[in-house]
Motif scaffolding. Structure first.
Motif, PDB file in Angstrom:
ATOM      1  N   UNK A  23       0.386  -1.188  -0.145  1.00 21.63           N
ATOM      2  CA  UNK A  23       0.064   0.356   0.105  1.00 21.63           C
ATOM      3  C   UNK A  23       1.099   0.979  -0.419  1.00 21.63           C
ATOM      4  N   UNK A  24       0.498   2.379  -0.401  1.00 19.07           N
ATOM      5  CA  UNK A  24       1.174   3.741  -0.668  1.00 19.07           C
ATOM      6  C   UNK A  24       0.230   4.211  -0.769  1.00 19.07           C
ATOM      7  N   UNK A 117       2.570   3.642   5.857  1.00 19.28           N
ATOM      8  CA  UNK A 117       3.176   2.671   6.191  1.00 19.28           C
ATOM      9  C   UNK A 117       4.098   2.671   4.788  1.00 19.28           C
ATOM     10  N   UNK A 118       4.100   3.581   3.584  1.00 20.15           N
ATOM     11  CA  UNK A 118       5.569   3.854   2.878  1.00 20.15           C
ATOM     12  C   UNK A 118       6.830   4.369   2.999  1.00 20.15           C
ATOM     13  N   UNK A 119       6.560   5.521   4.605  1.00 21.11           N
ATOM     14  CA  UNK A 119       6.837   6.324   4.255  1.00 21.11           C
ATOM     15  C   UNK A 119       8.280   5.418   5.797  1.00 21.11           C
ATOM     16  N   UNK A 120       7.383   4.273   6.127  1.00 18.24           N
ATOM     17  CA  UNK A 120       8.522   3.552   6.891  1.00 18.24           C
ATOM     18  C   UNK A 120       9.638   2.918   5.993  1.00 18.24           C
ATOM     19  N   UNK A 121       9.144   1.549   5.527  1.00 14.33           N
ATOM     20  CA  UNK A 121       9.175   1.143   4.192  1.00 14.33           C
ATOM     21  C   UNK A 121      10.214   1.933   3.872  1.00 14.33           C
ATOM     22  N   UNK A 122      10.598   3.121   3.054  1.00 11.27           N
ATOM     23  CA  UNK A 122      11.128   3.272   2.303  1.00 11.27           C
ATOM     24  C   UNK A 122      12.192   4.194   3.390  1.00 11.27           C
ATOM     25  N   UNK A 123      11.949   4.467   4.529  1.00 16.51           N
ATOM     26  CA  UNK A 123      13.245   4.505   5.608  1.00 16.51           C
ATOM     27  C   UNK A 123      13.964   3.358   5.879  1.00 16.51           C
ATOM     28  N   UNK A 156       4.246 -11.797  -7.737  1.00 18.43           N
ATOM     29  CA  UNK A 156       5.325 -10.580  -6.919  1.00 18.43           C
ATOM     30  C   UNK A 156       6.172 -12.220  -6.146  1.00 18.43           C
ATOM     31  N   UNK A 157       7.033 -11.195  -5.178  1.00 14.41           N
ATOM     32  CA  UNK A 157       7.083 -12.152  -4.008  1.00 14.41           C
ATOM     33  C   UNK A 157       7.006 -11.816  -2.435  1.00 14.41           C
ATOM     34  N   UNK A 158       6.489 -11.167  -2.621  1.00  9.03           N
ATOM     35  CA  UNK A 158       5.831 -10.563  -1.278  1.00  9.03           C
ATOM     36  C   UNK A 158       4.642 -10.197  -1.284  1.00  9.03           C
ATOM     37  N   UNK A 159       3.413 -10.406  -0.623  1.00 11.67           N
ATOM     38  CA  UNK A 159       2.502  -9.070  -0.183  1.00 11.67           C
ATOM     39  C   UNK A 159       1.917  -8.271   0.775  1.00 11.67           C
ATOM     40  N   UNK A 160       2.014  -7.540   1.073  1.00 12.31           N
ATOM     41  CA  UNK A 160       1.805  -7.125   2.067  1.00 12.31           C
ATOM     42  C   UNK A 160       1.371  -7.130   3.521  1.00 12.31           C
ATOM     43  N   UNK A 161       1.106  -7.362   4.099  1.00 10.96           N
ATOM     44  CA  UNK A 161      -0.416  -7.401   5.071  1.00 10.96           C
ATOM     45  C   UNK A 161      -1.094  -6.545   5.313  1.00 10.96           C
ATOM     46  N   UNK A 162       0.000  -4.750   5.627  1.00 13.89           N
ATOM     47  CA  UNK A 162      -0.736  -3.744   5.754  1.00 13.89           C
ATOM     48  C   UNK A 162      -1.539  -3.300   5.245  1.00 13.89           C
ATOM     49  N   UNK A 163      -2.615  -2.489   5.766  1.00 17.31           N
ATOM     50  CA  UNK A 163      -4.323  -2.159   4.736  1.00 17.31           C
ATOM     51  C   UNK A 163      -5.205  -2.849   3.523  1.00 17.31           C
ATOM     52  N   UNK A 164      -5.314  -4.122   4.129  1.00 21.24           N
ATOM     53  CA  UNK A 164      -5.190  -4.968   3.029  1.00 21.24           C
ATOM     54  C   UNK A 164      -6.770  -4.983   3.205  1.00 21.24           C
ATOM     55  N   UNK A 165      -7.193  -4.635   4.262  1.00 17.46           N
ATOM     56  CA  UNK A 165      -8.921  -4.845   4.100  1.00 17.46           C
ATOM     57  C   UNK A 165      -9.670  -3.207   3.904  1.00 17.46           C
ATOM     58  N   UNK A 166      -8.747  -2.136   3.918  1.00 21.52           N
ATOM     59  CA  UNK A 166      -9.349  -1.052   3.276  1.00 21.52           C
ATOM     60  C   UNK A 166     -10.146  -1.359   2.119  1.00 21.52           C
ATOM     61  N   UNK A 167     -11.622  -0.314   2.435  1.00 19.80           N
ATOM     62  CA  UNK A 167     -12.562  -0.370   1.359  1.00 19.80           C
ATOM     63  C   UNK A 167     -12.929   1.357   0.783  1.00 19.80           C
ATOM     64  N   UNK A 168     -11.725   2.005   1.629  1.00 20.22           N
ATOM     65  CA  UNK A 168     -12.409   3.661   0.704  1.00 20.22           C
ATOM     66  C   UNK A 168     -11.243   4.084  -0.452  1.00 20.22           C
ATOM     67  N   UNK A 169     -12.150   4.508  -1.628  1.00 21.96           N
ATOM     68  CA  UNK A 169     -11.764   5.070  -2.985  1.00 21.96           C
ATOM     69  C   UNK A 169      -9.928   5.604  -2.343  1.00 21.96           C
TER      70      UNK A 169
END
Length: 189
Positions: A23-24, A117-123, A156-169
């Motif tokens: 998720x980004x 999430x994406x900020x921490x991933x990049x960091x 892909x080699x890995x699918x992140x678990x975070x934010x999978x449940x979101x349903x907002x646009x």
């Protein structure tokens, strides 16, 4: 799985040249080490996209942005400070990135992410991360995890678990190209 474990696993996969789905600050993205040409090649293959169409990348800070663009123009900093939604800048003078990530004119699409999430991933990764929408080229971008084509998930080699449940646009970022002479071109609002 905790967010910390999720990020750690995603970083390990990218360090080994793998491709992740994550998720980004906009839509879900396909990502990899932006300095690894073989990993970038895998992303093009997954998207079924011609590698003449450059991909964008995410970074976590102003300092990291400066590592990948030879000379960031003042107008870029002004845009970063005033934009109220995620904005990708296309900047000339890309350096220290995989050659197949850089456009023919030497530019790179790059965005400083503020989403946690994406900020921490990049960091944690300490490098730029490719961020291209999680879709087959020509198909609509996946706003949420549930919208992602199963072929992408399997590739892909890995699918992140975070934010999978979101349903907002979610929508893709704005894209603004900054020319060498200071001209500003809006590519996508």
């Amino acid at each position: 799985m905790t967010r910390e474990e999720d990020i750690k696993r995603a970083v390990e996969v990218m360090q080994q040249g793998g491709v992740i789905l994550y998720p980004t600050d906009t839509v879900w993205g396909i990502g990899c080490d932006a300095t690894n040409a073989e990993a970038v090649k895998k992303v093009y293959a997954i998207k079924q996209r011609d590698d003449s169409k450059a991909l964008i990348c995410l970074v976590d800070s102003d300092a990291r942005l400066q590592r990948y663009v030879r000379d960031v123009p003042d107008v870029a900093w002004q845009l970063i400070d005033c934009c109220d939604r995620p904005t990708t800048l296309i900047l000339d003078g890309a350096v220290n990135l995989a050659p197949n990530l850089i456009a023919d004119d030497g530019s790179i699409g790059i965005r400083i992410t503020q989403e946690p999430f994406s900020k921490e991933l990049c960091y944690r990764f300490q490098k730029a991360i490719v961020s291209t929408s999680a879709n087959i080229s020509g198909e609509p971008a996946a706003q949420n995890y549930r919208d992602i084509d199963p072929r992408i998930i399997e590739a892909v080699d890995y699918v992140c678990w975070s934010r999978r449940q979101e349903h907002q646009p979610h929508t893709p970022s704005s894209i603004i190209k900054l020319g060498r002479g200071g001209e500003v071109t809006i590519i996508r609002k």
